[in-house]
Design a protein around this motif. Structure first.
Motif, short mmCIF file in Angstrom:
data_model
loop_
_atom_site.label_atom_id
_atom_site.label_comp_id
_atom_site.label_asym_id
_atom_site.label_seq_id
_atom_site.Cartn_x
_atom_site.Cartn_y
_atom_site.Cartn_z
N GLN A 149 0.65 -1.02 -0.05
CA GLN A 149 0.27 -0.32 -0.37
C GLN A 149 1.08 1.36 -0.18
O GLN A 149 2.23 1.49 1.07
CB GLN A 149 -0.85 0.20 0.66
N ALA A 150 0.53 1.62 -1.07
CA ALA A 150 0.82 2.98 -1.14
C ALA A 150 1.24 4.40 -1.20
O ALA A 150 -0.77 4.55 -1.60
CB ALA A 150 2.04 2.99 -2.44
N ASN A 151 1.65 5.83 -0.52
CA ASN A 151 0.57 6.92 -0.76
C ASN A 151 1.15 7.46 -2.31
O ASN A 151 0.56 9.12 -1.85
CB ASN A 151 0.90 7.39 0.95
N TYR A 152 1.65 7.28 -2.48
CA TYR A 152 2.08 8.28 -4.11
C TYR A 152 2.08 6.97 -4.78
O TYR A 152 1.56 6.00 -5.29
CB TYR A 152 2.78 9.19 -3.53
N TRP A 153 2.37 7.41 -6.24
CA TRP A 153 1.91 7.17 -7.92
C TRP A 153 3.15 5.96 -8.27
O TRP A 153 4.68 5.80 -7.37
CB TRP A 153 1.97 8.52 -8.92
N ALA A 154 3.81 5.07 -8.90
CA ALA A 154 4.36 4.29 -9.88
C ALA A 154 5.00 2.85 -9.12
O ALA A 154 5.84 3.72 -8.12
CB ALA A 154 5.17 5.57 -10.51
N LEU A 157 4.26 -4.56 -8.30
CA LEU A 157 5.11 -5.28 -7.54
C LEU A 157 6.07 -6.28 -7.96
O LEU A 157 6.90 -6.69 -7.18
CB LEU A 157 3.46 -6.88 -6.92
N ILE A 158 6.43 -6.18 -8.78
CA ILE A 158 7.71 -6.80 -9.47
C ILE A 158 8.66 -5.56 -9.75
O ILE A 158 9.69 -4.89 -9.15
CB ILE A 158 7.64 -6.95 -10.81
N ALA A 159 7.95 -3.94 -10.13
CA ALA A 159 9.07 -3.67 -10.28
C ALA A 159 8.46 -1.43 -10.24
O ALA A 159 7.01 -1.82 -10.57
CB ALA A 159 9.79 -2.82 -11.68
N GLY A 160 8.59 -0.77 -9.34
CA GLY A 160 7.44 0.65 -9.13
C GLY A 160 7.58 1.60 -10.66
O GLY A 160 6.99 2.04 -11.23
N MET A 161 8.95 1.91 -10.69
CA MET A 161 9.01 2.92 -12.30
C MET A 161 10.74 2.73 -12.35
O MET A 161 11.61 2.05 -12.65
CB MET A 161 9.83 3.95 -11.54
N HIS A 162 10.35 1.19 -13.75
CA HIS A 162 11.11 0.88 -14.67
C HIS A 162 11.95 1.00 -15.76
O HIS A 162 11.17 1.81 -16.56
CB HIS A 162 10.58 -0.59 -15.47
N ASN A 163 13.31 1.60 -15.57
CA ASN A 163 13.26 3.17 -16.61
C ASN A 163 14.04 2.94 -17.56
O ASN A 163 14.53 3.17 -17.93
CB ASN A 163 14.23 3.98 -15.07
N ALA A 179 -2.22 1.95 -5.10
CA ALA A 179 -1.19 3.58 -5.07
C ALA A 179 -1.84 4.25 -5.73
O ALA A 179 -3.48 4.59 -6.43
CB ALA A 179 0.26 3.65 -5.50
N THR A 180 -1.62 5.82 -6.57
CA THR A 180 -2.79 6.96 -6.37
C THR A 180 -2.59 6.90 -7.72
O THR A 180 -2.83 8.06 -8.60
CB THR A 180 -1.93 8.20 -6.16
N GLY A 181 -1.49 6.47 -8.60
CA GLY A 181 -1.52 6.15 -10.15
C GLY A 181 -0.33 5.99 -10.48
O GLY A 181 0.94 5.11 -10.22
N GLY A 182 -0.72 5.17 -11.81
CA GLY A 182 0.38 3.90 -12.13
C GLY A 182 0.28 2.50 -11.22
O GLY A 182 1.96 3.07 -11.33
N THR A 183 -0.32 2.25 -10.97
CA THR A 183 -0.63 1.27 -10.42
C THR A 183 -0.69 -0.26 -11.33
O THR A 183 -1.74 -0.20 -12.33
CB THR A 183 -1.43 1.08 -9.31
#
Length: 267
Positions: A149-154, A157-163, A179-183
């Motif tokens: 459970q996150a309080n922001y975006w991106a 479960l495997i990767a948050g922000m895969h760059n 999360a709040t977006g990009g979930t």
């Protein structure tokens, strides 16, 4: 085991099959760490992992009651490798609500062969159970019975922000993410590096995906948001089944394509 035959004492240094014990449960040979216990994992999290070094798991690790705040190797000398060697990390609880949180937080290089089971995370943004902000290929990584459970975006479960890099043979099973977006159950936001990005044989099964943002901050099963210009994103043999979608999450492989000159191919 066989390796014990190579243990010897040299002053205060104890060597194990060519590795030095640098902490309880943590071995090192100058380029490669091997983690064999929860204490060793915590000790490694306090160290600066240098560029070009490898981290391997040498045993299953139970983090019940252990305070662990993730591994970091984001530095100007990249090309690190994390290899879980097929072992499982279980019962990790983190409630500190930091951003960029995951078992691996910031990482440049491949991540592979890891399962995390029964983890509970309460984080900020850009977070994941496996890897929060990875640059590199991710392969054969799995999340089972986890809750993030996150309080922001991106967040994924495997990767948050895969760059940068591709993903292959990864799965999320019987887990939940909010999360709040990009979930998404696999990757929250596919980000930064253009060209061709491929997700192959990735699956989300029996997961709950709760997305708090509208388009373009969408949520979905495999990738929440594609946030790259001039890219071709390929989903090859990726599947979703028996998932629950809450908030504005969509029952789709990806939630929204926010890039210019971006092509999505589903094979």
């Amino acid at each position: 085991g066989k390796a014990h035959a190579n243990v010897y004492v040299d002053g205060v240094q104890v060597w194990f099959a060519g590795y030095e014990y640098v902490a309880d449960g943590l071995l090192y040979n100058g380029k490669e760490y091997v983690v064999i216990s929860a204490k060793g994992l915590v000790a490694l999290s306090a160290k600066t992992i240098k560029g070009g070094e490898t981290v391997k798991l040498g045993a299953d690790i139970d983090l019940t009651g252990v305070e662990f705040n993730g591994l970091n190797a984001f530095n100007p000398e990249p090309n690190n490798t994390f290899d879980g060697q097929g072992y499982t990390v279980s019962n990790w609880t983190y409630t500190g609500k930091a951003d960029d949180m995951g078992f691996i937080r910031n990482w440049v290089g491949p991540i592979k062969n890891l399962t995390i089971k029964n983890a509970i995370l309460r984080t900020g943004g850009r977070s994941a159970v496996i890897a929060a902000k990875p640059y590199g290929n991710i392969e054969n990584c799995h999340v089972v019975d986890c809750n993030l459970q996150a309080n922001y975006w991106a967040c994924g479960l495997i990767a948050g922000m895969h760059n940068s890099g591709n993903m292959k043979n990864c799965s999320a099973n019987n887990s939940s993410i909010t999360a709040t977006g990009g979930t998404a159950a696999i990757t929250g936001v596919l980000n930064e590096t253009n060209g061709v990005r491929t997700y192959e044989n990735c699956s989300a099964v029996g997961c709950t995906i709760n997305n708090g943002g509208d388009d373009p901050y969408a949520g979905a099963a495999i990738v929440g948001l594609i946030n790259i210009d001039n890219v071709t994103v390929k989903f090859v043999n990726c599947t979703k089944s028996d998932n629950t979608y809450e908030g504005t999450a969509k029952d789709e492989l990806y939630g929204y394509n926010a890039g210019d000159n971006t092509t999505v191919e589903i094979e």
